[in-house]
Each structure stands twice: as structure tokens, then as C-alpha cells.
Write an enzyme that holds these catalytic residues in place. Structure first.
Site, mmCIF file in Angstrom:
data_model
loop_
_atom_site.group_PDB
_atom_site.id
_atom_site.type_symbol
_atom_site.label_atom_id
_atom_site.label_comp_id
_atom_site.label_asym_id
_atom_site.label_seq_id
_atom_site.Cartn_x
_atom_site.Cartn_y
_atom_site.Cartn_z
ATOM 1 C CB SER A 264 -6.203 26.449 -23.922
ATOM 2 O OG SER A 264 -7.297 27.331 -23.892
ATOM 3 C CE LYS A 265 -2.264 26.280 -31.216
ATOM 4 N NZ LYS A 265 -1.353 25.294 -31.381
ATOM 5 N NE ARG A 266 -13.106 26.573 -25.106
ATOM 6 C CZ ARG A 266 -14.248 26.658 -25.739
ATOM 7 N NH1 ARG A 266 -14.343 26.188 -26.963
ATOM 8 N NH2 ARG A 266 -15.293 27.194 -25.180
#
Ligand code: GLU
Length: 510
Positions: A264-266
Site C-alpha cells: 500500500s501507499k502506507r
């Protein structure tokens, strides 16, 4: 065959993440391999998600990894402008052409009306509301209003959008170069907005129109766009462009380092996956771990690592320069299965590239560290230090952390090594060795070794038993590069002083 024209079409909504760089790379490799053209188009029609600085970030990232743009933003070309916001006027006629042919329609529903519909569906316990073949006839649009009413509303400038009129019952086929035949039933697709009420096209319309006008031959993009592809197939057909529709290749997902779930971007923010850190977004990401560039990854190592995230050459070979990748890359050898993002593998690639770099390219890193500490820079010594260190390091800054002992005497000693290895035998050998060294006028790795052998033999102590204690005295540590060569680089006087200091400082535990 038409010439290969491929594009990387990021939206400037934040940092360019590693999946985006992979997409750009695969497009670039195909372009270079075929003598085709690699285009950079900026898809900035969603003004609400626009992040100032993101476009510059994308350009800098591509330049850093060595992906050169042939045509597009920052370069220009026959289809300029390449920023969709600057092409705004161009899209509307296509949307209107679709309306005229019955493939699209004007919709006047207000946000409140749409919300009321959603609530009604929720209350009835039925599936979520979808503006499409099942519902469009209950909505406020040019299909349900009398033509005169539609004309009046348009003339008055009432707020409206243009929606695609998706066929009610059709299986849409799409050939994907990686996935083969992909089928989607049209009932799964809602009547997507093509033109927004602010006069901007949506991603779908702008993307298809531009791919057509820019004569794109292959659309290579992430798997997250696969659900949109059938819609794009419809658009090509409705616009009369089915014959020249590009070929599609949807790249496999990038999976989390543990292989569970999508990267994920996270994850990326937390683990520092962007190319370099952002200082222009919200304060939270300002804390973010360093990007690849700042962490000390070499662009060529990163490119090699990225190439293998989804593709493989079908041989055992893992190290590929960009030129070799250009030769070996095949779209058909990209897998469908998600590719696990293993940062350890990225580090391994970096180690390999550092190991094989000419020493002269790495000496500046060490010189900078020496200069920052006001230490003298002796060219030959720095080069020799890099020579013995470069195969032990993962990042250029490790040259200093791994090799500082070659330039400054240790001020502390690894206690666990001292506890285990600093014993009476070691002290006896090191004392005698120090005396033997004091009588030498020059110290080479060979004389260091010969003298040590002579000393241990005279004392009837195996060299292997005291070697770590000697390393501890000279370097302060329990492990490091070749000790004899290290002593040669440190020099006779330095070594003698270090041995004396260790003998005075370290005590034998009984
Ligand atoms: N603008 C889309 C993105 O940000 C491009 C998708 C595509 O390549 O069609 O990823």
C-alpha cells in the site's frame, strides 16, 4: 507493424511510488527495445487531488533512475501539450459526439438526488445503487427528459455531467498480453461520468482520447486499472477507434514484503519506498523514512531490482545493466501472480553493484565523511580503504561506518568480544607482537602476517586463537575486512600505538 509508442501517464497526486517507477520502466524497456517512443503524459484532470510539486517529483525521479522521456511533459513533441489540464478543450467534442450517437447522455441529477437514491437502495436492503442500465430510466437525464427540456436545461447552463450509456446485456472481451482473454459482463459496469460538471473530462475519457490521438500502441499499466479496461474497450468502439485500439498489458500487483496483501501507499510511506522524501506534503509524511535515493541505493541497482518485480528472463542471470534489460525484456515473460516486494533483495542488488563499481566512483563518499570530520585525505589510503571495504557494504555510507577504524583509532572496544577473547594468551602474543612491530621500519600485509606467525610460534600459541583479540585491539571490533591488509593501511606506527593502548586499557577477566 505500427511503431511502438508507449506512455507513462501518472496523475500528479503525490510522490511517485515504486510501483509507478516499475510501470515507467517496463514501458521504457519496450520502447527502447523496439526503437519505439516513450511518452510522458501527466493526467491531471482531477483538480481535487492535484498536489503542487508532484509533477516535478515525477520528472526528477525518472531522470534519477535513468529513464529518458522521448516525448511529453518536459520534452515536448508532435502531440503537445502533454498535460491533460492544458488539453481540456479537446475532450468535450468527443463526449458530445458520443451523445449525438446515443452512446452517452447528459445527466442533471444533483448530488442531493443521487444521495437520496443511494439511501433508498440502502433502506430497501437491495444492492448498492449503481447509475446504469437498471436505474438510468428513473434518473434525471436526456434519456428520460423530453428533448426540449434537455435543450432548455443545457441552454440555461444547468449543472450537468455526460455519462456513458453502457449496454445492458453484453459480455465485453478484452485481450490482455499478460492475462489472455478477460471478460466482463456489462451489467458490472456503471454509466461512468465522462465529462464532469466543471467541464473537465474524467480519467476514462481523457485517457482513451489521448491514447488514441497520441497513437499509443501498448497500454502497460498496473493491475489496479484492469477493472477500467472493459469500459475503455467500449469507449474505443463507440468512438469508432476499435481498429486501432492499443494492446493492453496489466502488470501484476506488488505485494507487501511478507507476501500478504497488496503493497500500500502506507507501507511505502512508512518504509521509505518513494525515490526521495517529500517535503511538500502533509507533516505526517515529512517524518517518513528516507527514499531510495537518500538511503544510498544506486539507480542501476534499483532498476535491476524493479525489473524483476513481475518479470524474469527465464535464466539464472540476475544482474542486468539497463542495456541488458533492454535486450532481454519480453512482455510475454511478465507473470500474472503478484510480485513480493522484498527489500532485502533490493539491498542484495545494491551490494552487487557496489562491489563491481570502479573504486574511483566510491572514494568521494569516503572523502566527504573524512572532510566532514576534519580528517586528512590521503588519496592512496582512501583508495585502498575503499578497495577492501566495497565488497562488504550495502550502501555507500557504510564505507565510513565499516571503515572508520582505518582512519581513527578506536576509543572503545566491543565488550562481548573482549570478554570472550581478551585473555592471558592473547595479551602475551599482542605484547610480543607490538615489540616485533616496533623494530620494523615498514609494515606490509605480508610482513604483518609473517611477524604474527613468528610471534605465535615462539610462544607456542595457535594464531587462530588470538586473531580476534588482535582485531579487537586494532579496530575495536570483532569483525571487519582482512586484518593484515587493514594493518598495512593503518600503518606501522598507528598499529603499534593501538596495540599499546589496548594493552593499557583492556583487562583480562579471571
Ligand atoms: N493516470 C493513471 C494513473 O495515475 C494512469 C492509468 C493508465 O496508465 O491508464 O495511474
Amino acid at each position: 507493424m505500427n511503431p511502438v509508442r508507449v506512455r507513462f501517464a501518472p496523475s500528479p497526486t503525490g510522490a511517485l511510488h515504486i510501483g509507478g517507477v516499475r510501470t515507467a520502466l517496463y514501458n521504457f524497456l519496450l520502447a527502447r527495445q523496439t526503437g519505439g517512443t516513450f511518452i510522458l503524459r501527466i493526467e491531471d484532470t482531477d483538480q481535487t487531488r492535484y498536489v503542487p510539486g508532484a509533477e516535478a517529483y515525477i520528472l526528477e525521479s525518472l531522470a534519477w533512475v535513468g529513464i529518458q522521456v522521448d516525448e511529453g511533459v518536459g520534452v515536448g513533441g508532435p502531440h503537445a501539450p502533454y498535460r491533460q489540464s492544458e488539453r481540456k478543450a479537446l475532450y468535450k467534442p468527443f463526449a458530445e459526439q458520443l451523445v449525438a450517437k446515443g452512446y452517452a447522455y447528459y445527466a442533471f441529477d444533483t448530488e442531493a438526488e443521487l444521495e437520496a437514491q443511494r439511501e433508498r437502495f440502502k433502506a430497501a436492503g437491495s444492492s448498492t445503487f449503481q447509475y446504469g442500465s437498471q436505474t438510468r430510466m428513473q434518473m434525471v437525464n436526456s434519456l428520460t427528459l423530453a428533448p426540449a427540456e434537455t435543450a432548455l436545461r443545457l441552454q440555461r447552463g444547468d449543472e450537468h455531467v455526460i455519462r456513458l450509456n453502457v449496454p445492458a446485456d453484453e459480455t465485453i472481451h478484452l485481450h490482455d498480453l499478460i492475462r489472455g482473454d478477460v471478460q466482463v459482463h456489462s451489467s458490472q459496469i456503471d454509466d461512468k461520468v465522462l465529462m464532469k460538471s466543471d467541464g473537465m473530462p474524467t480519467y476514462h475519457l481523457a485517457n482513451v482520447v489521448d491514447d488514441h490521438l497520441m497513437q499509443i500502441s501498448h497500454v502497460i499499466r498496473g493491475e489496479e486499472w484492469l477493472p477500467s479496461a472493459p469500459l475503455h474497450v467500449l469507449l474505443y468502439r463507440f468512438l469508432g477507434w476499435a481498429d486501432t485500439m492499443p494492446q493492453f498489458a496489466h502488470l501484476p500487483l506488488l505485494l507487501k514484503p511478507d507476501g500478504h496483501g497488496k503493497l500500500s501507499k502506507r507501507d511505502a510511506d512508512q518504509m521509505g519506498f518513494p525515490i526521495f522524501p517529500l517535503d511538500w506534503t502533509d507533516p505526517k509524511t515529512r517524518e517518513l523514512a528516507k527514499g531510495f535515493r537518500e538511503s544510498g541505493y544506486l539507480p542501476e541497482a534499483l532498476v535491476n531490482f524493479l525489473a524483476f518485480l513481475g518479470w524474469n528472463p527465464g535464466t539464472e542471470q540476475e544482474l542486468f545493466s539497463l542495456d541488458q534489460l533492454i535486450n532481454a525484456f519480453r512482455l510475454e515473460r511478465i507473470g500474472k501472480a503478484g510480485a513480493r516486494f522484498d527489500i532485502q533483495k533490493a539491498k542484495w542488488f545494491n551490494q552487487q553493484y557496489l562491489k563491481h563499481k570502479p573504486t574511483s566512483e566510491l572514494t568521494p563518499f569516503l572523502k566527504t565523511e573524512l572532510a566532514a570530520r576534519g580528517l586528512p585525505i590521503i588519496e592512496e589510503k582512501v583508495a585502498r580503504a575503499v578497495g577492501i571495504l566495497q565488497e562488504r557494504i550495502t550502501f555507500p555510507h557504510d564505507l565510513w561506518t565499516e571503515g572508520m577504524f582505518l582512519f581513527v583509532a578506536p576509543t572503545a572496544y566491543d565488550e562481548s568480544v573482549a570478554a570472550k577473547k581478551w585473555n592471558a594468551e592473547a595479551v602475551a602474543v599482542i605484547r610480543a607482537y607490538q615489540e616485533a612491530l616496533a623494530n620494523q621500519d615498514h609494515l606490509s600485509a605480508t610482513t604483518a602476517k609473517d611477524l604474527l606467525e613468528q610471534t605465535t610460534q615462539a610462544l607456542h600459541i595457535g594464531t587462530g586463537k588470538i586473531l580476534q583479540a588482535l582485531r579487537l585491539a586494532v579496530t575495536g571490533r570483532g569483525a571487519g575486512p582482512d586484518l593484515m591488509v587493514s594493518m598495512e593501511i593503518i600503518g606501522r606506527e598507528g598499529v603499534v600505538a593501538r596495540l599499546a593502548h589496548a594493552l593499557n586499557t583492556l583487562t583480562v577477566k579471571t
